[in-house]
Design a protein around this motif. Sequence first.
Motif, PDB file in Angstrom:
ATOM      1  N   LEU A 333       0.834  -1.198   0.000  1.00 60.83           N
ATOM      2  CA  LEU A 333       0.000   0.000   0.000  1.00 60.83           C
ATOM      3  C   LEU A 333       0.874   1.255   0.000  1.00 60.83           C
ATOM      4  N   ARG A 334       1.947   1.201   0.782  1.00 58.28           N
ATOM      5  CA  ARG A 334       2.828   2.354   0.908  1.00 58.28           C
ATOM      6  C   ARG A 334       3.569   2.607  -0.406  1.00 58.28           C
ATOM      7  N   SER A 335       4.114   1.530  -0.958  1.00 53.76           N
ATOM      8  CA  SER A 335       4.886   1.728  -2.194  1.00 53.76           C
ATOM      9  C   SER A 335       3.965   2.122  -3.345  1.00 53.76           C
ATOM     10  N   GLY A 336       2.750   1.514  -3.341  1.00 53.41           N
ATOM     11  CA  GLY A 336       1.789   1.862  -4.384  1.00 53.41           C
ATOM     12  C   GLY A 336       1.426   3.329  -4.322  1.00 53.41           C
ATOM     13  N   THR A 337       1.142   3.785  -3.093  1.00 55.38           N
ATOM     14  CA  THR A 337       0.770   5.185  -2.929  1.00 55.38           C
ATOM     15  C   THR A 337       1.934   6.088  -3.315  1.00 55.38           C
ATOM     16  N   GLY A 338       3.144   5.659  -2.914  1.00 57.05           N
ATOM     17  CA  GLY A 338       4.341   6.445  -3.251  1.00 57.05           C
ATOM     18  C   GLY A 338       4.464   6.608  -4.760  1.00 57.05           C
ATOM     19  N   TRP A 339       4.258   5.493  -5.450  1.00 53.66           N
ATOM     20  CA  TRP A 339       4.378   5.508  -6.915  1.00 53.66           C
ATOM     21  C   TRP A 339       3.345   6.458  -7.516  1.00 53.66           C
ATOM     22  N   LEU A 340       2.114   6.360  -6.985  1.00 54.03           N
ATOM     23  CA  LEU A 340       1.024   7.193  -7.484  1.00 54.03           C
ATOM     24  C   LEU A 340       1.325   8.668  -7.238  1.00 54.03           C
ATOM     25  N   LEU A 341       1.814   8.965  -6.024  1.00 53.16           N
ATOM     26  CA  LEU A 341       2.105  10.364  -5.675  1.00 53.16           C
ATOM     27  C   LEU A 341       3.210  10.919  -6.574  1.00 53.16           C
ATOM     28  N   ASP A 342       4.210  10.073  -6.821  1.00 54.85           N
ATOM     29  CA  ASP A 342       5.309  10.505  -7.704  1.00 54.85           C
ATOM     30  C   ASP A 342       4.788  10.840  -9.092  1.00 54.85           C
TER      31      ASP A 342
END
Length: 485
Positions: A333-342
């Motif tokens: 969830l964290r990495s997914g969100t990070g990717w999305l935010l980037d």
Amino acid sequence: MMEVVLAGNPNTGKSSLFNMLTGSYEYVGNWSGVTVEKKIGKLKGDRGRLTDLPGLYSLNPISRDEAVASRFLIDEPFDFILNVVDASQLERNLNLTMQLLECGKPLAIGLNMIDVAKQKGCHVQVDRLSDLLGVRVVPLVARTGKGCDQLLGMLAATSRELEQASTEADSGNIFSKTEPYLVPYGDVVEEGIARLIRLMPPEIRFPRWMAVQFFEGNPVVRDLLAAHVDPEQLDSLLRWAELEIAQRDGARTLSLYIRKKRAEHIAMLVRQCTVQTRGEASSLTEKIDRIATHKFWGIPFFLFFMYLTFKLTFEWVGSPLSDLLDGFINGPLRSGTGWLLDRMGAGSLIQAVIFDGIFAGVGGVLVFVPQIFILFFIISFIEDSGYMARIAAVMDRLMETVGLNGKTFIPMIIGFGCNVPGIMAARTIEQPKERLLTIILTPLMSCSARLTVYSLFVGIFFSGSSGVYCAFLVCAGNRGRACLG
Ligand code: GDP
Ligand code: MG
């Protein structure tokens, strides 16, 4: 619209029957305290309204619940009493039935727990009971709904009869098959009853019942009568009856005498309508009961049960689930969100709010959800299986020494695991003062989340001998509880 009230001893299945007859949801529990407030529902088929009264053993109130029920019967208008009777404990349950019959209101008996009675080898001859008491008796298993259709049919027929009777202005005795059975209390009391009834103004409902309850010492009835009848006459009548009874029958008090008479008649009735067979070899419940409520083994058994509860919550199921949730939140969830935010080109401030605020904050709380869920699950199991009532009985003597009741024990033990379900478990304690005290004391149990905080502080400030200090902190919490207690 016919007004029906459900009356019966606690745990005879009134609420279960209420749900079956009204089709509405209501919490079904093992505590009489659950039904302290009155509940009203519409009967299926729109034939009337049903009121679920608190459980009561007698109409001579000792507890708050019983006073609620007594007041209801005296004050509120209703047309029909549906008396729920536990067939497996017929003799004890009929004590209330005999008092309800004295009201003279139309009454039918819902003979519940036929399945339990059968297991115990107790066969109640329904027709015989019905003939003896002069009221209709419908055999039921409220848990499965067996017999409920028949009961609804009977209520619908009664409702029609009631409407007819009101148009013909001749209510007569349409509800009972014959005159309902009234316990004869012997010459003296009967004369006392007759004399008291003559003193009552005509607006008093249920004169015979009021008179019997007065002589039995029912405080609600006494207060009510004192408002209508000259208290001096009441007093002298009571003194006369006490004296006569003492002289003629050697009875110690009038109320004991009345209760004895009633019990004798009930025993006689029960003998005439039950057949005792050998019963199915002692049921599983009885076997478990024998250990769970054992004088010495009861407490170790309970502690073992609690041990399993916490093992299940924190080691076997809860923690692995929490770890899984934690892994998911901080992993994909964290990495997914990070990717999305980037990809969206979010600034570092937004990223910090989301990661350090939402993920760290909400996520940190969220991982406790599986553990709390499992604790809740086990508490409902303890309540609904009836184990809580048994632990309370076992613990009562011990807890009484510190001025609390046996039921306080469970919230406190649960509080060790987590305070939230611990406090919620306190809702089953009937006495308001004891309930409040338990709610105030339970947060002082050092719950598992607090242990983490202790170990943090101890690790930072007392790294040399952290074990001792940690134990001290836990005790300090409990000491606070002791002070408050
Ligand atoms: P209340 O205190 O009179 O309202 O009783 P409840 O409706 O709360 O029922 C107490 C317990 O008895 C619950 O666990 C019910 O599931 C159970 N129960 C109710 N009716 C029956 C029945 O006919 N047979 C059996 N075996 N259990 C029943
Ligand atoms: Mg109930």
